[in-house]
Write a protein that holds these residues in place. Structure first.
Motif, mmCIF file in Angstrom:
data_model
loop_
_atom_site.group_PDB
_atom_site.id
_atom_site.type_symbol
_atom_site.label_atom_id
_atom_site.label_comp_id
_atom_site.label_asym_id
_atom_site.label_seq_id
_atom_site.Cartn_x
_atom_site.Cartn_y
_atom_site.Cartn_z
ATOM 1 N N HIS A 95 43.956 33.042 40.982
ATOM 2 C CA HIS A 95 43.352 34.319 40.537
ATOM 3 C C HIS A 95 44.463 35.548 40.794
ATOM 4 O O HIS A 95 45.229 35.414 41.810
ATOM 5 N N LYS A 109 44.979 32.646 45.996
ATOM 6 C CA LYS A 109 44.873 33.882 45.068
ATOM 7 C C LYS A 109 45.987 34.916 45.402
ATOM 8 O O LYS A 109 46.478 34.724 46.471
ATOM 9 N N GLU A 149 40.950 37.703 38.004
ATOM 10 C CA GLU A 149 40.769 36.975 36.783
ATOM 11 C C GLU A 149 41.378 35.798 37.113
ATOM 12 O O GLU A 149 42.278 35.619 37.833
ATOM 13 N N GLU A 150 40.833 34.632 36.672
ATOM 14 C CA GLU A 150 41.381 33.342 36.763
ATOM 15 C C GLU A 150 42.698 33.118 36.087
ATOM 16 O O GLU A 150 42.908 33.776 35.069
#
Length: 394
Positions: A139, A46, A144-145
């Protein structure tokens, strides 16, 4: 009229594009670090997996949770760059043109055109690589992906402002502003390049500081713009570690570059300058280790990150890496024939110069043009704002 006569010859030959002769570097099929896990099986990250984001979220206790968000913006110059960087990152993206522009579809010609445009925008060097799954964050910092359907990455590199970098010792608050000045240039360059590519009828997305979708380090390596060093940073044979990078992701058919080999791995085995000058002892000795499927040196991110949050942003390793020689300008490579030994001789000479000066530059005493509004309190060993009222703006 033939296809070739429609375009300038530079799009059809091997002439240098940009300030540095990347065309003369030795190319290899794969990066030189040992890989034990296929790229598609490597752990993805991420955007918030780095220590500063983790600290801001409380992973290192309440004190660092308070200090982490202040790192750059607690000093007026850094805050000014962050404000503008945020603005650039929020620029709306134009639509992809409904039809592809009536230009050549030859990947090599398009690649040289795009590299030329990127250098026209201000990039010092440009490389292109295929996208790989582990290049992309899962993310963003908002949780948010992220998804990647792009085939290629255009990687742009800009050198940090040499006169200012040379005037610092690498551990002053100014080091952060120097980085953000480079980030800001890259943000404008990648936003402009992505906008242009979309106008040609191809999807494209910028990936730059405060708007990163990608891990830049492996992309720099794959695009032939550097090798991974002992300090965990990519080092370029012409400008060392004294640079920042960003990218544009696209589906435009482009010829990709191969990774380079200028002997950095062996050089780092015997150099040790970054270890010597690191104030926290965060840079390892010995051999590389296997990390996430490939072989590399791993710095102590806890030691390094804590210093940056509790005291000052530190860039002494990249500032004093012998490959980051501030005295070598693009003109120095005008007649370079591609000799790796010549590059190594220059780097070894730089080590001798730095040792003779106790790792200080003459410019450190005479060329500081900025006001240092942060200092380390000798009693508490903590960073404090010198200017009263500054904390009210945080």
């Amino acid at each position: 009229m033939t296809e070739r006569l429609k375009y300038h010859d530079i799009l059809y030959d091997d002439r240098q594009i940009g300030l540095y002769p990347t065309d003369k570097l030795k190319r290899v099929e794969k990066p030189l670090y040992k890989s034990v896990i296929p790229p598609e099986d490597r752990e993805k990250r991420k955007e918030t997996d780095h220590i500063f984001a983790q600290a801001a979220q409380g992973a290192y206790g309440p004190e660092l949770a308070k200090l982490a968000p202040r790192m750059t913006v607690q000093e007026p110059m850094g805050a000014a760059f962050v404000d503008v960087q945020k603005f650039i990152g929020q620029m709306p993206q134009n639509e992809v043109a409904s039809t592809i522009a009536p230009i050549t579809q030859d990947p090599r010609t398009l690649a040289r055109h795009i590299k030329s445009f990127a250098t026209f925008c201000g990039a010092d060097m440009v490389g292109i690589c295929k996208m790989q799954p582990h290049f992309v964050y899962t993310h963003n910092d908002a949780g948010e992906e992220l998804f990647n359907d792009y085939k290629y990455a255009i990687v742009l590199v800009v050198r940090k402002h040499v006169p200012t970098m040379t005037a610092t010792d690498g551990s002053e608050s100014m080091v952060d502003a120097i980085s953000y000045q480079a980030y800001q240039r890259l943000a404008l360059q990648t936003q402009t390049l992505a906008n242009y590519i979309r106008r040609l009828g191809y999807p494209a997305a910028p990936s730059h500081m405060m708007h990163y979708h990608t891990l830049m380090m492996p992309m720099i390596v794959e695009a032939g713009l550097g090798e991974i060093s002992r300090m965990g940073l990519a080092v370029n044979p012409f400008i060392g570690a004294n640079f920042k990078a960003a990218a544009v992701l696209t589906d435009m058919p482009l010829e990709v570059d191969k990774p380079i080999d200028f002997g950095l791995r062996d050089f780092c085995y015997h150099c040790g300058v970054c270890r010597k000058v690191c104030p926290e002892g965060a840079i390892p000795g010995g051999d590389p280790v296997i990390y996430n499927g490939y072989e590399s040196w791993q710095i102590d991110k806890d030691k390094c990150g804590r210093r940056c949050m509790e005291k000052r942003i530190c860039g002494r390793c990249s500032r004093l890496c012998p490959w980051s020689n501030p005295d070598i300008s693009p003109e120095a490579y005008k007649d370079w024939d591609g000799s790796i030994e010549w590059l190594h001789d220059r780097a070894r000479a730089r080590i001798k110069e730095m040792i003779a000066r106790d790792f200080r530059e003459p410019e450190e005493n005479i060329n500081k043009w900025w006001f240092d509004l942060l200092q380390v309190d000798e009693n508490s060993d903590k960073l404090i704002a010198v200017e009263t009222g500054l904390e009210n703006e945080l």
